[in-house]
Motif scaffolding. Structure first.
Motif, PDB file in Angstrom:
ATOM      1  N   GLU A 105      -2.860   9.524  -0.876  1.00 32.87           N
ATOM      2  CA  GLU A 105      -4.164   9.065  -1.381  1.00 32.87           C
ATOM      3  C   GLU A 105      -4.952  10.214  -2.025  1.00 32.87           C
ATOM      4  O   GLU A 105      -5.590  10.017  -3.061  1.00 32.87           O
ATOM      5  CB  GLU A 105      -4.993   8.457  -0.239  1.00 32.87           C
ATOM      6  CG  GLU A 105      -4.395   7.213   0.396  1.00 32.87           C
ATOM      7  CD  GLU A 105      -4.615   5.937  -0.402  1.00 32.87           C
ATOM      8  OE1 GLU A 105      -4.816   6.015  -1.625  1.00 32.87           O
ATOM      9  OE2 GLU A 105      -4.559   4.864   0.212  1.00 32.87           O
ATOM     10  N   HIS A 165     -10.158   1.332  -8.900  1.00 32.70           N
ATOM     11  CA  HIS A 165      -9.189   1.742  -7.881  1.00 32.70           C
ATOM     12  C   HIS A 165      -9.427   3.181  -7.414  1.00 32.70           C
ATOM     13  O   HIS A 165      -9.123   3.507  -6.260  1.00 32.70           O
ATOM     14  CB  HIS A 165      -7.749   1.547  -8.356  1.00 32.70           C
ATOM     15  CG  HIS A 165      -6.788   1.569  -7.208  1.00 32.70           C
ATOM     16  ND1 HIS A 165      -6.892   0.720  -6.125  1.00 32.70           N
ATOM     17  CD2 HIS A 165      -5.744   2.375  -6.916  1.00 32.70           C
ATOM     18  CE1 HIS A 165      -5.961   1.007  -5.244  1.00 32.70           C
ATOM     19  NE2 HIS A 165      -5.243   2.016  -5.691  1.00 32.70           N
ATOM     20  N   THR A 186      -9.719   4.133  -3.676  1.00 35.92           N
ATOM     21  CA  THR A 186      -8.844   5.190  -3.127  1.00 35.92           C
ATOM     22  C   THR A 186      -9.662   6.205  -2.324  1.00 35.92           C
ATOM     23  O   THR A 186      -9.224   6.666  -1.267  1.00 35.92           O
ATOM     24  CB  THR A 186      -8.057   5.866  -4.273  1.00 35.92           C
ATOM     25  OG1 THR A 186      -7.299   4.862  -4.939  1.00 35.92           O
ATOM     26  CG2 THR A 186      -7.102   6.939  -3.762  1.00 35.92           C
ATOM     27  N   HIS A 203     -10.136   4.724   0.865  1.00 38.44           N
ATOM     28  CA  HIS A 203      -8.884   4.740   1.648  1.00 38.44           C
ATOM     29  C   HIS A 203      -8.718   6.084   2.360  1.00 38.44           C
ATOM     30  O   HIS A 203      -8.277   6.130   3.508  1.00 38.44           O
ATOM     31  CB  HIS A 203      -7.669   4.472   0.749  1.00 38.44           C
ATOM     32  CG  HIS A 203      -7.722   3.135   0.073  1.00 38.44           C
ATOM     33  ND1 HIS A 203      -6.854   2.757  -0.913  1.00 38.44           N
ATOM     34  CD2 HIS A 203      -8.576   2.083   0.254  1.00 38.44           C
ATOM     35  CE1 HIS A 203      -7.152   1.529  -1.310  1.00 38.44           C
ATOM     36  NE2 HIS A 203      -8.200   1.109  -0.631  1.00 38.44           N
ATOM     37  N   GLU A 223       2.527   2.517  -1.790  1.00 38.78           N
ATOM     38  CA  GLU A 223       1.465   2.531  -0.779  1.00 38.78           C
ATOM     39  C   GLU A 223       1.514   1.272   0.089  1.00 38.78           C
ATOM     40  O   GLU A 223       1.285   1.328   1.304  1.00 38.78           O
ATOM     41  CB  GLU A 223       0.094   2.621  -1.456  1.00 38.78           C
ATOM     42  CG  GLU A 223      -0.167   3.981  -2.074  1.00 38.78           C
ATOM     43  CD  GLU A 223      -1.609   4.100  -2.526  1.00 38.78           C
ATOM     44  OE1 GLU A 223      -2.285   5.023  -2.082  1.00 38.78           O
ATOM     45  OE2 GLU A 223      -2.049   3.243  -3.313  1.00 38.78           O
ATOM     46  N   TYR A 244       1.485   1.403   4.079  1.00 33.32           N
ATOM     47  CA  TYR A 244       0.406   0.794   4.877  1.00 33.32           C
ATOM     48  C   TYR A 244       0.922  -0.378   5.718  1.00 33.32           C
ATOM     49  O   TYR A 244       0.442  -0.602   6.833  1.00 33.32           O
ATOM     50  CB  TYR A 244      -0.761   0.348   3.985  1.00 33.32           C
ATOM     51  CG  TYR A 244      -1.697   1.476   3.647  1.00 33.32           C
ATOM     52  CD1 TYR A 244      -2.550   2.006   4.614  1.00 33.32           C
ATOM     53  CD2 TYR A 244      -1.716   2.042   2.376  1.00 33.32           C
ATOM     54  CE1 TYR A 244      -3.395   3.058   4.327  1.00 33.32           C
ATOM     55  CE2 TYR A 244      -2.559   3.095   2.076  1.00 33.32           C
ATOM     56  CZ  TYR A 244      -3.396   3.597   3.049  1.00 33.32           C
ATOM     57  OH  TYR A 244      -4.231   4.639   2.769  1.00 33.32           O
ATOM     58  N   THR A 300      -7.224  -1.657   3.811  1.00 30.44           N
ATOM     59  CA  THR A 300      -6.686  -0.882   2.690  1.00 30.44           C
ATOM     60  C   THR A 300      -5.495  -1.599   2.062  1.00 30.44           C
ATOM     61  O   THR A 300      -5.399  -1.704   0.832  1.00 30.44           O
ATOM     62  CB  THR A 300      -6.274   0.535   3.165  1.00 30.44           C
ATOM     63  OG1 THR A 300      -7.448   1.214   3.620  1.00 30.44           O
ATOM     64  CG2 THR A 300      -5.645   1.337   2.048  1.00 30.44           C
ATOM     65  N   GLU A 336      -4.899  -2.644  -1.857  1.00 26.69           N
ATOM     66  CA  GLU A 336      -3.743  -2.210  -2.664  1.00 26.69           C
ATOM     67  C   GLU A 336      -3.077  -3.440  -3.293  1.00 26.69           C
ATOM     68  O   GLU A 336      -2.675  -3.424  -4.459  1.00 26.69           O
ATOM     69  CB  GLU A 336      -2.700  -1.455  -1.820  1.00 26.69           C
ATOM     70  CG  GLU A 336      -3.216  -0.300  -0.979  1.00 26.69           C
ATOM     71  CD  GLU A 336      -3.638   0.924  -1.769  1.00 26.69           C
ATOM     72  OE1 GLU A 336      -3.845   0.837  -2.978  1.00 26.69           O
ATOM     73  OE2 GLU A 336      -3.783   1.989  -1.138  1.00 26.69           O
TER      74      GLU A 336
HETATM   75 FE   FE2 Z   1      -4.960   3.516  -1.571  1.00 24.50          FE
END
Ligand code: FE2
Length: 217
Positions: free
Chosen positions: A21, A47, A51, A54, A112, A116, A138, A142
């Motif tokens: 990240e 994004h 991010t 995140h 990602e 995750y 998160t 995504e």
């Molecule tokens: Fe992310």
């Protein structure tokens, strides 16, 4: 470090994600700058903000775990970002570059999403419900980004990239049809007839919509 428990594996994967990240917070502004389509620029900017959140969420989890996020470099993300940078360096035509940037970004998102998904599941398994919820938030973002990129690609950017390479050639039937789509999206709503045709197609395409559809790119 020898890992002997799921907890240790969990912390290692969280470190990997934190590294991924933070690398992405530096790469996204470059992708935004390289993009030409305003909607794509906006998607990268949105994004970037996500991010940054995140990173913060992961840091909250590290705090709870009384661990440091540092100490690991995510070489997977490093490679994906490098591929995107190589594409930019090749200086493709603007619409083609936009299509390529979407592909690069979707590679990143899928990477990602896999990470995750794993840590969220491990957190649940270990009874860390609060952490699982944070990771799920998160993961949802995504996946939303991935879907948005697919929509952008299908509704205009892939079409424009294809037309870029076919200018001067007579349009084939399918190309002419895509041209209608392009006109619709650019003009923000042309005739109802065109809109209807496009909606029908989009509905059909949407039936199987999932992140795996990005493979069509
Ligand atoms: Fe992310």
């Amino acid at each position: 470090m020898e890992m002997e428990s799921l907890k240790e594996l969990y912390v290692e994967e969280l470190k990997d994600l934190w590294s991924a990240e933070t690398q992405l917070t530096k790469a996204l502004p470059k992708m935004m700058k390289a993009a030409s389509n305003p909607k794509l620029k906006k998607a990268f900017n949105t994004h970037l903000k996500q991010t940054e959140r995140h990173v913060k969420r992961l840091e909250r989890i590290f705090k709870e775990l009384d661990e440091s996020p540092r100490g690991k470099k995510c070489v997977g993300m490093e490679g994906l970002i490098k591929e995107g940078q190589e594409l930019i360096k090749e200086k493709p035509e603007a619409d083609v570059l936009d299509a390529g940037l979407i592909a690069a970004a979707q590679h990143v998102e899928h990477y990602e999403i896999a990470g995750y998904g794993c840590v969220r599941t491990w957190a649940r398994q270990m009874g860390e419900e609060r952490q699982a919820e944070l990771l799920q938030e998160t993961l949802d973002e995504e996946e939303q980004t991935d879907r948005l990129l697919t929509e952008l690609a299908e509704s205009e950017i892939n079409v424009e990239a294809e037309e870029e390479g076919t200018q001067g050639r007579p349009a084939t039937r399918s190309r002419a049809k895509q041209g209608t789509k392009r006109g619709t999206s650019r003009n923000g709503g042309s005739s109802d007839e065109n809109m209807e045709t496009d909606e029908d197609e989009t509905d059909q395409e949407a039936v199987g919509a999932s992140s795996s559809r990005a493979g069509m790119m």
